[in-house]
Design an enzyme around this catalytic site. Structure first.
Site, PDB file in Angstrom:
ATOM      1  N   ASP A  28      28.214  44.316  35.813  1.00 53.03           N
ATOM      2  CA  ASP A  28      29.528  44.424  35.181  1.00 53.03           C
ATOM      3  C   ASP A  28      29.525  45.625  34.236  1.00 53.03           C
ATOM      4  OD1 ASP A  28      32.020  42.284  35.042  1.00 53.03           O
ATOM      5  OD2 ASP A  28      31.960  43.587  33.279  1.00 53.03           O
ATOM      6  N   TYR A  37      47.936  50.821  41.628  1.00 53.01           N
ATOM      7  CA  TYR A  37      47.111  49.680  42.044  1.00 53.01           C
ATOM      8  C   TYR A  37      47.267  49.434  43.547  1.00 53.01           C
ATOM      9  CZ  TYR A  37      45.509  44.756  42.097  1.00 53.01           C
ATOM     10  OH  TYR A  37      44.865  43.572  42.368  1.00 53.01           O
ATOM     11  N   LYS A  68      44.447  49.793  46.366  1.00 49.16           N
ATOM     12  CA  LYS A  68      44.085  48.623  47.180  1.00 49.16           C
ATOM     13  C   LYS A  68      44.200  48.966  48.666  1.00 49.16           C
ATOM     14  CE  LYS A  68      42.862  45.659  44.183  1.00 49.16           C
ATOM     15  NZ  LYS A  68      41.504  45.110  44.239  1.00 49.16           N
TER      16      LYS A  68
HETATM   17  N1  LIG Z   1      43.462  37.747  39.657  1.00 49.84           N
HETATM   18  C1  LIG Z   1      44.406  38.049  40.545  1.00 49.84           C
HETATM   19  O1  LIG Z   1      45.536  37.540  40.503  1.00 49.84           O
HETATM   20  C2  LIG Z   1      44.109  39.025  41.654  1.00 49.84           C
HETATM   21  C3  LIG Z   1      45.028  39.148  42.696  1.00 49.84           C
HETATM   22  C4  LIG Z   1      44.776  40.042  43.725  1.00 49.84           C
HETATM   23  C5  LIG Z   1      43.623  40.794  43.697  1.00 49.84           C
HETATM   24  N2  LIG Z   1      42.739  40.657  42.678  1.00 49.84           N
HETATM   25  C6  LIG Z   1      41.537  41.496  42.699  1.00 49.84           C
HETATM   26  O2  LIG Z   1      40.381  40.702  42.540  1.00 49.84           O
HETATM   27  C7  LIG Z   1      39.388  41.451  41.819  1.00 49.84           C
HETATM   28  C8  LIG Z   1      38.895  40.632  40.640  1.00 49.84           C
HETATM   29  O3  LIG Z   1      39.982  40.392  39.770  1.00 49.84           O
HETATM   30  P1  LIG Z   1      39.878  39.372  38.549  1.00 49.84           P
HETATM   31  O4  LIG Z   1      41.229  38.823  38.380  1.00 49.84           O
HETATM   32  O5  LIG Z   1      38.729  38.462  38.746  1.00 49.84           O
HETATM   33  O6  LIG Z   1      39.586  40.402  37.344  1.00 49.84           O
HETATM   34  P2  LIG Z   1      38.875  40.190  35.940  1.00 49.84           P
HETATM   35  O7  LIG Z   1      39.418  41.268  35.065  1.00 49.84           O
HETATM   36  O8  LIG Z   1      38.981  38.789  35.449  1.00 49.84           O
HETATM   37  O9  LIG Z   1      37.358  40.510  36.265  1.00 49.84           O
HETATM   38  C9  LIG Z   1      36.969  41.806  36.662  1.00 49.84           C
HETATM   39  C10 LIG Z   1      35.571  42.113  36.158  1.00 49.84           C
HETATM   40  O10 LIG Z   1      35.252  43.460  36.582  1.00 49.84           O
HETATM   41  C11 LIG Z   1      34.659  44.149  35.474  1.00 49.84           C
HETATM   42  N3  LIG Z   1      34.923  45.576  35.600  1.00 49.84           N
HETATM   43  C12 LIG Z   1      36.076  46.231  35.299  1.00 49.84           C
HETATM   44  N4  LIG Z   1      35.937  47.532  35.499  1.00 49.84           N
HETATM   45  C13 LIG Z   1      34.667  47.725  35.934  1.00 49.84           C
HETATM   46  C14 LIG Z   1      33.929  48.875  36.288  1.00 49.84           C
HETATM   47  N5  LIG Z   1      34.459  50.096  36.216  1.00 49.84           N
HETATM   48  N6  LIG Z   1      32.644  48.720  36.715  1.00 49.84           N
HETATM   49  C15 LIG Z   1      32.090  47.487  36.761  1.00 49.84           C
HETATM   50  N7  LIG Z   1      32.742  46.362  36.419  1.00 49.84           N
HETATM   51  C16 LIG Z   1      34.018  46.480  36.003  1.00 49.84           C
HETATM   52  C17 LIG Z   1      35.323  43.546  34.235  1.00 49.84           C
HETATM   53  O11 LIG Z   1      34.560  43.762  33.076  1.00 49.84           O
HETATM   54  C18 LIG Z   1      35.443  42.081  34.624  1.00 49.84           C
HETATM   55  O12 LIG Z   1      34.317  41.335  34.242  1.00 49.84           O
HETATM   56  C19 LIG Z   1      40.062  42.785  41.437  1.00 49.84           C
HETATM   57  O13 LIG Z   1      39.713  43.764  42.381  1.00 49.84           O
HETATM   58  C20 LIG Z   1      41.531  42.478  41.535  1.00 49.84           C
HETATM   59  O14 LIG Z   1      42.302  43.630  41.836  1.00 49.84           O
HETATM   60  C21 LIG Z   1      42.955  39.790  41.651  1.00 49.84           C
END
Ligand SMILES: NC(=O)c1ccc[n+]([C@@H]2O[C@H](COP(=O)([O-])OP(=O)(O)OC[C@H]3O[C@@H](n4cnc5c(N)ncnc54)[C@H](O)[C@@H]3O)[C@@H](O)[C@H]2O)c1
Length: 266
Positions: A37, A160, A164
């Site tokens: 992370d 975004y 994606k």
């Molecule tokens: N939560 C949603 O509704 C949702 C919907 C569609 C897609 N997604 C995708 O799912 C994935 C996870 O989303 P989430 O909601 O769990 O996010 P989150 O923000 O809760 O967790 C993401 C994690 O990635 C880490 N991170 C951020 N930038 C980073 C970097 N440059 N290098 C390494 N680590 C990094 C953050 O510190 C965090 O711990 C993302 O790609 C997001 O686009 C999420």
């Protein structure tokens, strides 16, 4: 015996949300897990939760948008586990901005984390997995935003959505390119999932979660997902039950993708 018994997994973005739930589920299913992370306290927390529950995990700090850091992380994972059977990438970026207001720096930041980060993860994992003649690379993309974009208030995410889309294309191209090396490359497309990242994204817009869900209405038939729901999609794709699935993105969204025009009819 777990579905991932004896497997060696590297989860990037393991400090929170979907990545954290995936790292924990993989460990429960028998995998050793390197939790990567951007924030060391977060990846350390996930690794500690896993070890406290009797699993095996380590914590690594990296910025996925920096190629040398991704390479060093994969090398460290090999050092710790002897190889990498599964790489999962889940970092979030979610800059919401009307297209006309979007600054070049914001476009670049979003693409650095999501598009370049995915490229760097694939580039770093392939030589290791090719030498093993086996491996699975999995990326969290996005269900509707990645395929169709979103242009209704409050969720306006042009950078975004474009990043994606780039992730999904990288998945398809890589899947064809590395199949003969024994490497599968797939994506999971989460719907709206209750994570810190998603909730903060809405807060930044001044939108309460309940209001967002209510506005989605029939376009989100099963309501918001939990990180554990999406982690199960990753588990399936990482497991031998998905051994002939390659190059596709699996929506794990409670039907939101299927019902994406539901709001128009509600
Ligand atoms: N939560 C949603 O509704 C949702 C919907 C569609 C897609 N997604 C995708 O799912 C994935 C996870 O989303 P989430 O909601 O769990 O996010 P989150 O923000 O809760 O967790 C993401 C994690 O990635 C880490 N991170 C951020 N930038 C980073 C970097 N440059 N290098 C390494 N680590 C990094 C953050 O510190 C965090 O711990 C993302 O790609 C997001 O686009 C999420």
């Amino acid at each position: 015996m777990g579905l991932l018994q004896g497997k060696r997994a590297l989860v990037i973005g393991a400090g929170s949300g979907i990545g954290q739930a995936t790292a924990k589920l993989f460990a429960e299913q028998g995998a050793q897990v390197v939790c990567g992370d951007l924030f060391g306290d977060l990846s350390q927390g996930t690794a500690q939760d896993i070890t406290s529950a009797g699993g095996t995990a380590w914590s690594v700090v990296l910025d996925i948008s920096v190629k040398t850091q991704v390479q060093a992380t994969v090398a460290r994972a090999v050092e710790l586990m002897g190889g990498v059977d599964i790489l999962v990438s889940t970092p979030f970026g979610n800059i919401s901005m009307a297209l006309e207001d979007l600054a070049e720096e914001q476009w670049d930041l979003e693409h650095a984390v999501l598009a370049k980060g995915t490229l760097f993860a694939i580039q770093a994992a392939v030589p290791v997995m090719r030498a093993q003649k086996a491996g699975v690379i999995l990326v969290a993309t996005a269900s509707i935003f990645g395929d169709y974009g979103a242009f209704t208030h409050p969720a306006v995410f042009p950078a975004y959505g474009a990043a994606k889309g780039a992730q999904e294309m990288l998945i398809r191209v890589s899947a064809g390119m590395f199949a003969l090396d024994g490497i599968r490359v797939c994506g999971v497309q989460p719907g709206f999932t209750l994570t810190q990242g998603a909730i903060k994204g809405l807060e930044d817009l001044g939108v309460p979660v309940d209001g967002f869900v209510a506005q989605a209405g029939a376009g989100m038939p099963m309501g918001p997902g939990q990180p554990a729901d999406v982690a199960e999609g990753f588990l399936f794709l990482a497991s031998d039950y998905a051994s002939y699935i390659n190059g596709y993105c699996l929506p794990v969204d409670g039907g939101s993708y299927a019902a994406r025009f539901g709001r128009l009819l509600a």
